[in-house]
Design an enzyme around this catalytic site. Structure first.
Site, mmCIF file in Angstrom:
data_model
loop_
_atom_site.group_PDB
_atom_site.id
_atom_site.type_symbol
_atom_site.label_atom_id
_atom_site.label_comp_id
_atom_site.label_asym_id
_atom_site.label_seq_id
_atom_site.Cartn_x
_atom_site.Cartn_y
_atom_site.Cartn_z
ATOM 1 N N LYS A 168 -9.712 -2.075 6.771
ATOM 2 C CA LYS A 168 -10.059 -3.481 6.621
ATOM 3 C C LYS A 168 -10.989 -3.881 7.761
ATOM 4 O O LYS A 168 -10.824 -3.411 8.893
ATOM 5 C CB LYS A 168 -8.764 -4.322 6.719
ATOM 6 C CG LYS A 168 -8.967 -5.818 6.448
ATOM 7 C CD LYS A 168 -7.875 -6.648 7.093
ATOM 8 C CE LYS A 168 -6.558 -6.647 6.385
ATOM 9 N NZ LYS A 168 -6.539 -7.406 5.136
ATOM 10 N N ASP A 195 4.017 -0.389 17.629
ATOM 11 C CA ASP A 195 2.634 -0.831 17.833
ATOM 12 C C ASP A 195 1.732 0.396 17.711
ATOM 13 O O ASP A 195 1.819 1.324 18.532
ATOM 14 C CB ASP A 195 2.521 -1.454 19.231
ATOM 15 C CG ASP A 195 1.126 -1.985 19.510
ATOM 16 O OD1 ASP A 195 0.193 -1.691 18.732
ATOM 17 O OD2 ASP A 195 0.967 -2.697 20.514
ATOM 18 N N TRP A 201 0.849 -1.217 0.000
ATOM 19 C CA TRP A 201 0.000 0.000 0.000
ATOM 20 C C TRP A 201 0.876 1.256 0.000
ATOM 21 O O TRP A 201 0.507 2.263 -0.592
ATOM 22 C CB TRP A 201 -0.937 0.005 1.222
ATOM 23 C CG TRP A 201 -2.130 -0.899 1.057
ATOM 24 C CD1 TRP A 201 -2.221 -2.008 0.266
ATOM 25 C CD2 TRP A 201 -3.408 -0.767 1.700
ATOM 26 N NE1 TRP A 201 -3.459 -2.573 0.382
ATOM 27 C CE2 TRP A 201 -4.204 -1.836 1.250
ATOM 28 C CE3 TRP A 201 -3.938 0.136 2.619
ATOM 29 C CZ2 TRP A 201 -5.530 -2.014 1.687
ATOM 30 C CZ3 TRP A 201 -5.249 -0.042 3.058
ATOM 31 C CH2 TRP A 201 -6.036 -1.104 2.590
ATOM 32 N N ASP A 218 4.040 -0.177 11.283
ATOM 33 C CA ASP A 218 3.742 -1.609 11.441
ATOM 34 C C ASP A 218 4.579 -2.161 12.586
ATOM 35 O O ASP A 218 5.665 -1.667 12.880
ATOM 36 C CB ASP A 218 4.058 -2.387 10.152
ATOM 37 C CG ASP A 218 3.260 -3.694 10.079
ATOM 38 O OD1 ASP A 218 2.340 -3.778 9.240
ATOM 39 O OD2 ASP A 218 3.526 -4.615 10.894
HETATM 40 C C1 LIG Z 1 -2.409 -7.534 5.785
HETATM 41 S S1 LIG Z 1 -0.933 -6.935 6.476
HETATM 42 C C2 LIG Z 1 -0.750 -5.375 5.688
HETATM 43 C C3 LIG Z 1 -0.302 -5.442 4.249
HETATM 44 C C4 LIG Z 1 0.013 -4.061 3.698
HETATM 45 N N1 LIG Z 1 -1.192 -3.250 3.528
HETATM 46 C C5 LIG Z 1 0.700 -4.127 2.352
HETATM 47 O O1 LIG Z 1 0.156 -3.626 1.381
HETATM 48 O O2 LIG Z 1 1.797 -4.642 2.263
HETATM 49 C C6 LIG Z 1 -1.451 -6.510 8.078
HETATM 50 C C7 LIG Z 1 -0.365 -5.881 8.928
HETATM 51 O O3 LIG Z 1 -0.937 -5.301 10.109
HETATM 52 C C8 LIG Z 1 0.089 -5.261 11.072
HETATM 53 N N2 LIG Z 1 -0.418 -4.963 12.410
HETATM 54 C C9 LIG Z 1 -1.285 -5.696 13.153
HETATM 55 N N3 LIG Z 1 -1.473 -5.127 14.359
HETATM 56 C C10 LIG Z 1 -0.723 -3.983 14.376
HETATM 57 C C11 LIG Z 1 -0.487 -2.962 15.350
HETATM 58 N N4 LIG Z 1 -1.066 -3.011 16.564
HETATM 59 N N5 LIG Z 1 0.355 -1.950 15.041
HETATM 60 C C12 LIG Z 1 0.946 -1.908 13.831
HETATM 61 N N6 LIG Z 1 0.768 -2.848 12.861
HETATM 62 C C13 LIG Z 1 -0.048 -3.878 13.131
HETATM 63 C C14 LIG Z 1 0.720 -6.668 10.941
HETATM 64 O O4 LIG Z 1 2.006 -6.697 11.502
HETATM 65 C C15 LIG Z 1 0.701 -6.881 9.409
HETATM 66 O O5 LIG Z 1 1.952 -6.592 8.831
#
Ligand SMILES: C[S@@+](CC[C@H](N)C(=O)[O-])C[C@H]1O[C@@H](n2cnc3c(N)ncnc32)[C@H](O)[C@@H]1O
Length: 206
Positions: free
Chosen positions: A160, A96, A64, A80
């Site tokens: 999402k 986080d 993205w 992330d």
């Molecule tokens: C589906 S992936 C995202 C893919 C991204 N949109 C791309 O295009 O490459 C979901 C991401 O959300 C992150 N995530 C989940 N909880 C999170 C948090 N509390 N803080 C930051 N990132 C988080 C995960 O580590 C994961 O890499």
């Protein structure tokens, strides 16, 4: 990050490997198949413009971010839990998002204002459906609360979501805060996936 969290992330990345869309994404220079989702949404909804500032929550591995930086000359900030390789034109934080100090850093990077907030955050799955859905809903709420802090009245928020018990409630909460909210089902989502995206526009005045 705990070992359990890391192995769940590794599992997510393995599933990606097997997917033909991942190969298509790579062939086009994108890091993830998720890039096709944002491209599909943008083609349908004209979400991104050349001068907008964009926050990308849950940005790793960076698909993205690649799309966002192609679409705008404005500031792009990604965050992330996992590392994200640099993307030209993006400022990336490994942190986080649910921690207030992370949010404070992002707000500072934007000088308090972004035009578009994107969240593709997904929790690490435990396999216990109710717990996973609750965690996913918490992430949507955290992203929405951030969006309400940073967006101007004309701002857009894309998140999402996973269709389950919390989904209608989240939709209602979002409708109270934004002028319009659409649910988007994407061709680029896996056929078996329960994911759908909320697209909210126009922040309601308190
Ligand atoms: C589906 S992936 C995202 C893919 C991204 N949109 C791309 O295009 O490459 C979901 C991401 O959300 C992150 N995530 C989940 N909880 C999170 C948090 N509390 N803080 C930051 N990132 C988080 C995960 O580590 C994961 O890499």
């Amino acid at each position: 990050m705990s070992q359990k969290r890391q192995s769940k992330s590794a599992q997510w990345h393995r599933v990606q490997e097997q997917d033909t869309q991942v190969r298509a994404a790579r062939a086009q220079g994108y890091r993830s198949r998720s890039a096709f989702k944002l491209l599909e949404i943008d083609a349908r909804e004209r979400l991104l413009h050349s001068d907008v500032q964009i926050a990308d929550l849950g940005c790793s591995p960076g698909g993205w971010l690649q799309v966002a930086t192609q679409k705008t000359d404005g500031k792009v900030v990604g965050v992330d839990l996992l590392p994200t390789k640099p993307v030209v034109g993006a400022h990336i934080l490994q942190a986080d998002f649910t921690q207030e100090k992370t949010i404070a850093t992002i707000l500072e990077l934007f000088d308090g204002r972004a035009d578009v907030v994107l969240s593709d955050m997904a929790p690490n799955l435990s396999g216990i459906a109710a717990a996973d859905q609750a965690r996913a809903a918490e992430l949507v709420r955290a992203a929405m609360n951030f969006a309400l802090r940073v967006l101007p009245p004309t701002g857009r928020f894309l998140s999402k979501g996973f269709q389950g018990d919390d989904f209608p409630l989240l939709l209602e909460e979002m409708k109270k805060q934004f002028m319009t909210v659409k649910i988007l089902h994407l061709q680029a989502s896996r056929a078996a996936s329960k994911e759908a995206y909320f697209l909210a526009r126009g922040v309601r005045k308190a």
